[in-house]
Design a protein around this motif. Structure first.
Motif, short mmCIF file in Angstrom:
data_model
loop_
_atom_site.label_atom_id
_atom_site.label_comp_id
_atom_site.label_asym_id
_atom_site.label_seq_id
_atom_site.Cartn_x
_atom_site.Cartn_y
_atom_site.Cartn_z
N ALA A 66 0.87 -1.18 0.00
CA ALA A 66 0.00 0.00 0.00
C ALA A 66 0.91 1.23 0.00
CB ALA A 66 -0.92 -0.02 1.21
N ARG A 67 1.60 1.46 1.12
CA ARG A 67 2.40 2.69 1.24
C ARG A 67 3.51 2.80 0.19
NH1 ARG A 67 3.79 1.99 7.33
NH2 ARG A 67 3.67 -0.17 6.64
N PRO A 68 4.27 1.74 -0.09
CA PRO A 68 5.28 1.91 -1.14
C PRO A 68 4.68 2.30 -2.49
CG PRO A 68 5.79 0.00 0.18
CD PRO A 68 4.41 0.44 0.59
N ILE A 107 2.04 4.20 -2.78
CA ILE A 107 1.60 5.60 -2.67
C ILE A 107 2.82 6.51 -2.85
CG2 ILE A 107 0.64 7.34 -1.10
CD1 ILE A 107 -0.87 4.98 0.31
N ALA A 108 3.91 6.17 -2.15
CA ALA A 108 5.12 6.99 -2.24
C ALA A 108 5.69 6.96 -3.65
CB ALA A 108 6.15 6.50 -1.23
N ASP A 109 5.60 5.79 -4.30
CA ASP A 109 6.06 5.72 -5.68
C ASP A 109 5.15 4.84 -6.52
OD1 ASP A 109 7.27 5.77 -8.09
OD2 ASP A 109 9.30 5.71 -7.28
N THR A 122 11.27 6.31 -2.09
CA THR A 122 11.05 5.31 -1.06
C THR A 122 10.15 5.81 0.06
OG1 THR A 122 13.26 4.53 -1.54
CG2 THR A 122 12.31 3.82 0.53
N CYS A 123 9.16 5.00 0.39
CA CYS A 123 8.27 5.33 1.51
C CYS A 123 9.11 5.46 2.79
CB CYS A 123 7.25 4.20 1.66
SG CYS A 123 6.33 4.26 3.19
N ILE A 124 8.85 6.51 3.55
CA ILE A 124 9.64 6.72 4.78
C ILE A 124 8.97 6.11 6.02
CG2 ILE A 124 10.60 8.86 3.81
CD1 ILE A 124 8.97 10.43 5.92
N GLY A 125 7.75 5.56 5.84
CA GLY A 125 7.09 4.91 6.97
C GLY A 125 6.58 5.86 8.03
N CYS A 126 6.24 7.08 7.63
CA CYS A 126 5.77 8.07 8.62
C CYS A 126 4.28 7.90 8.93
CB CYS A 126 6.01 9.48 8.10
SG CYS A 126 5.16 9.83 6.54
N ASN A 127 3.54 7.24 8.03
CA ASN A 127 2.10 7.00 8.18
C ASN A 127 1.26 8.29 8.19
OD1 ASN A 127 2.57 4.32 8.12
ND2 ASN A 127 1.82 3.85 10.17
N VAL A 128 1.80 9.33 7.62
CA VAL A 128 0.98 10.55 7.49
C VAL A 128 -0.19 10.31 6.53
CG1 VAL A 128 1.08 12.84 6.39
CG2 VAL A 128 2.64 12.27 8.25
N CYS A 129 0.02 9.43 5.54
CA CYS A 129 -1.09 9.07 4.63
C CYS A 129 -2.25 8.50 5.44
CB CYS A 129 -0.61 8.06 3.59
SG CYS A 129 0.34 6.68 4.27
N ILE A 130 -1.92 7.59 6.34
CA ILE A 130 -2.94 6.93 7.15
C ILE A 130 -3.59 7.92 8.11
CG2 ILE A 130 -3.19 5.27 9.06
CD1 ILE A 130 -1.06 3.56 7.52
N PHE A 170 -6.31 11.86 1.41
CA PHE A 170 -5.01 11.54 1.98
C PHE A 170 -3.91 12.37 1.32
CE2 PHE A 170 -2.94 7.92 -0.69
CZ PHE A 170 -3.23 8.59 -1.85
N ILE A 171 -2.73 12.35 1.93
CA ILE A 171 -1.55 13.01 1.39
C ILE A 171 -0.37 12.07 1.60
CG2 ILE A 171 -2.38 15.36 1.79
CD1 ILE A 171 -0.68 15.47 4.33
N CYS A 172 0.76 12.39 1.01
CA CYS A 172 1.96 11.59 1.22
C CYS A 172 3.15 12.52 1.43
CB CYS A 172 2.20 10.68 0.02
SG CYS A 172 3.77 9.79 0.08
N THR A 173 4.01 12.17 2.38
CA THR A 173 5.18 12.99 2.67
C THR A 173 6.17 12.96 1.52
OG1 THR A 173 4.86 12.49 5.00
CG2 THR A 173 7.01 13.36 4.38
N GLN A 174 6.36 11.79 0.93
CA GLN A 174 7.32 11.67 -0.17
C GLN A 174 6.74 12.11 -1.51
OE1 GLN A 174 10.37 11.54 -0.27
NE2 GLN A 174 11.25 9.52 -0.02
N ASN A 175 5.50 11.73 -1.77
CA ASN A 175 4.91 11.95 -3.10
C ASN A 175 3.87 13.05 -3.02
OD1 ASN A 175 3.69 11.84 -5.59
ND2 ASN A 175 2.79 9.81 -5.29
FE1 SF4 Z 1 5.02 6.31 3.12
FE2 SF4 Z 1 4.70 8.43 4.70
FE3 SF4 Z 1 3.97 8.52 2.10
FE4 SF4 Z 1 2.55 7.11 3.81
S1 SF4 Z 1 2.84 9.32 3.85
S2 SF4 Z 1 3.24 6.46 1.79
S3 SF4 Z 1 4.12 6.31 5.15
S4 SF4 Z 1 6.03 8.29 2.90
#
Ligand code: SF4
Length: 735
Positions: free
Chosen positions: A328-330, A332-334, A351-359, A369-374
């Protein structure tokens, strides 16, 4: 570049019942804030993943009936023809790129609060939800214990929804039994307390799920591939489903009815055990459980574990732990992760940073939703942003960006991708701004992936266009130097700093005695700079996110006695990022003293005066002017400490921007047409939003008013007009 042949196995097609997935990349169901309410957003977001090489792309959880109403969180629905029409937009887009489209059939039981439809869900036994169906309120909603008639009715609801999914054009129908939803409530003795043939023994508890699969199969035949998502261990020990007991037994029992297993672990109340934040869980963290699945089935298996690294993907597929990489998250990030592996562009993976800001956006409810990386995640339809495609530059105006943090570095990347000449300047010797500091906090090392991605991309872009430059480790630029620099456009991205005097959201005033120029008072910025900290640390916290618990952890691990006096719940926002539960356990384990609902009245050398925020009397009374209309707070108490750390609020570092604005009359003679401010320098925000802001300006710099957002397409009902914004361009919005 060509694909490394070692990865060939990840691009080998695989039969899933009557369907074939073209490779081993499967976007597992995940929420994105679109649901069926925003079909354009859903279509574009999922479609770009199919374009980026994900061989199967699923919906988020898709409610089968109005009894399962998850409002205020946004989920998909397949209740009627309108929902089918909305979902078809996604299906067609996914198919147009040669991928399979999957629909996850969702029934929540007590975990679906029914706030919109005002219905009651059914389940094996009556209980109130252990999940915070209304954020912050676990135990708020109840279900109805289904009798035999209602149980059959519920199974028929699954069958009808599966038929609607088939008729919508989906290739895969996934009966969602993970995260303590739907049939898992029947299998799991934690929820199932029945004494009839649907409760008690394993065979009885499995009956509802097995019958449901049988009935769906009978109805859809081989028109679609039948999948079930199953949490093979609910992580409650013997009180729930364990892999060594019911988990594997169920895999064996249900396999004949299925074409594919989609497995994970955990429940909904602590679903961070599945969608593990990088603070606590690394790539492949579910392997200890899912490596056993293949012993019990010959059907293909999808597994998850934040697989962002192609080498790790190769390892789990080659070693036969799983057949297909679920993500899921990888994804979203890419969204183009598989394609980048296929094209031999591994170092371009975001690369997904695992911050879970999307969640966190789904958890808080009601928002996309939003993503820190993307920065383009969720913006594919409404702003027309593609994560890998950029409009060419529309002018030859060159750009000076002051500040290479999340906003500045992302803005530089986008502008360079578009072909602009960009000079990026920063006082630090690395790009990334405060991400460099944050990534040194305990458990947050992977957040540095945010910096690394931009650094790699910027280095590549500079090689392509030698006129672009990055100047790091520079002395801070003055307004005079910027005016003299010779750039046509100037972007100020100088970030923000923590308050040095305790200004906070409760008083909007400094805390008396709080002064970070004194040796015993520190801000987080000074902690990162290495200012000395005494044995007894008092953290004064008014911030709801990670800084206070992270610094508390850092100093407790280093042997300091740490107390946190906190106005809000310590790390309250981390409940939304699924870091909350384990952070609280860690705080407890490290012996950190937490004083909740506590604010600071005064700071003196060697002590602070604290008070309970509710200590000022509940009764309001008129006392005339100049007096509080309540009793004065009587809860003030002194507490001894050696060091005070102020985590009270942040302030924009915007003096450069304000000086340049004040000297607007000098711009023209210096060849400057525009000066913009972005990211924290405009207003402090989370990394994801600062990144978005830099990205947005990079995309919109030729707009009439680039400092402010361009209109975007809104998917909203407008009385008496065509609903679809593509058919009604007047439905635009300007900030
Ligand atoms: Fe990964 Fe964070 Fe983006 Fe969610 S918000 S996909 S955890 S980088």
């Amino acid at each position: 570049m060509a694909k490394d042949p070692r990865f060939n196995i990840l691009f080998t097609p695989l039969k899933i019942g009557s369907k074939t997935i073209r490779n081993r990349f499967y976007q597992v169901p995940h929420c994105n804030g679109a649901g069926t309410n925003s079909p354009g957003m859903n279509m574009a977001h999922r479609g770009i993943k199919a374009e980026g090489g994900w061989g199967a792309v699923n919906t988020e959880q898709c409610s089968i009936h109005p009894e399962c109403d998850d409002t205020l969180r946004i989920t998909a629905r397949i209740w009627d023809k309108g929902d089918m029409r909305n979902l078809k937009a996604m299906v067609d887009h996914v198919h147009s790129h040669g991928s399979l489209a999957g629909c996850e059939l969702f029934y929540g039981g007590p975990h679906a609060p029914g706030l919109e439809t005002r219905t009651i869900s059914r389940g094996p036994s009556q209980y109130n939800s252990d999940f915070a169906t209304v954020p912050g309120c676990p135990g708020f909603t109840y279900n109805h214990e289904a009798d035999k008639d209602e149980l059959n009715r519920l199974q028929q609801q699954y069958v009808d929804a599966a038929l609607r999914a088939r008729d919508t054009g989906f290739d895969l129908v996934n009966v969602y039994g993970a995260h303590a939803y739907g049939p898992m409530q029947w299998l799991n003795p934690y929820y199932n307390k029945r004494t009839d043939e649907y409760g008690g023994s394993f065979a009885n508890r499995a009956r509802f799920w097995i019958e449901t699969l049988e009935k769906i199969r009978k109805a859809v035949k081989d028109d679609i591939a039948l999948v079930t998502r199953c949490a093979v261990d609910t992580l409650y020990g013997g009180k729930g489903v364990e892999i060594g007991e019911d988990g594997l037994k169920f895999i064996e029992l249900a396999s004949p009815y299925l074409d594919l297993w989609d497995v994970n672990i955990g429940d909904i109340t602590e679903w961070g055990e599945d969608a593990g934040p990088s603070r606590f869980y690394q790539i492949g963290h579910e392997n200890d459980w899912i490596r056993h699945i293949k012993q019990a089935t010959t059907k293909p298996v999808v597994g998850v574990g934040r697989y962002y690294d192609p080498e790790k993907m190769l390892q789990v597929v080659s070693s036969g732990i799983i057949d297909i990489i679920g993500a899921a998250r990888p994804s979203i990030a890419d969204p183009w992760l598989p394609r980048k592996i296929e094209e031999g562009r591994i170092d371009d993976i975001r690369t997904c940073i695992g911050c879970n800001v999307c969640i966190s956006r789904w958890e808080m409810g009601g928002v996309p939703f939003i993503c820190t990386q993307n920065a383009t995640a969720g913006e594919e339809y409404r702003r027309g942003w593609h994560p890998e495609k950029f409009e060419p530059a529309k002018s030859t105006k060159d750009v000076l960006i002051v500040g290479a943090g999340p906003a500045g570095s992302e803005c530089a990347r986008v502008l360079m991708e578009r072909g602009y000449v960009v000079h990026l300047v920063d006082a630090r010797d690395k790009i990334g701004g405060y991400v460099n500091d944050v990534a040194t906090l305990p458990g947050l090392g992977e957040w540095s992936f945010h910096r690394d991605y931009r650094q790699t991309q910027l280095e590549k872009l500079i090689k392509k266009n030698k006129q672009c430059q990055i100047a790091l480790g520079q002395k801070r630029m003055t307004a005079d130097e910027i005016l003299d620099y010779g750039a046509s456009r100037v972007i100020i991205a100088t970030g923000s700093k923590w308050s040095t005097n305790g200004v906070n959201h409760r008083t909007h005033e400094p805390i008396p005695g709080a002064d970070a120029s004194l040796p015993h008072v520190l801000t987080p910025d000074q902690v990162f700079e290495g200012k000395k900290v005494g044995k007894r640390v008092m953290i004064i916290n008014y911030d709801p996110y990670y800084m206070a618990p992270s610094l508390a952890e850092r100093f407790a691990r280093a042997g300091h006695d740490v107390t946190v006096a906190t106005v809000c719940g310590l790390g309250a926002y981390m409940d939304y990022t699924l870091e909350g539960a384990n952070m609280q356990r860690l705080i407890h384990e490290l012996g950190i003293k937490v004083m909740g609902e506590t604010a600071c009245s005064k700071v003196e050398p060697g002590r602070v005066q604290l008070h309970n925020i509710w200590g000022d009397g509940y009764k309001r009374e008129f006392k005339g002017t100049g007096q509080l209309p309540r009793r004065e707070n009587t809860s003030h108490e002194w507490h001894e400490c050696d060091t005070v750390i102020l985590i009270t609020s942040r302030r924009s570092e915007d003096s450069l921007y304000r000086e340049l604005k004040a000297r607007k009359a000098e711009w023209e003679k210096n060849g400057i047409s525009d000066v913009f401010v972005i990211g924290d320098a405009e207003a402090p925000r989370i990394i994801a939003d600062a990144t978005f802001d830099g990205h947005r300006l990079g995309r919109e710099i030729e707009d009439a008013d680039p400092q402010h957002q361009k209109p975007f397409k809104r998917e909203q009902r407008a009385w008496g007009t065509a609903y679809n914004p593509d058919e009604n361009p007047e439905l635009e919005w300007r900030l």
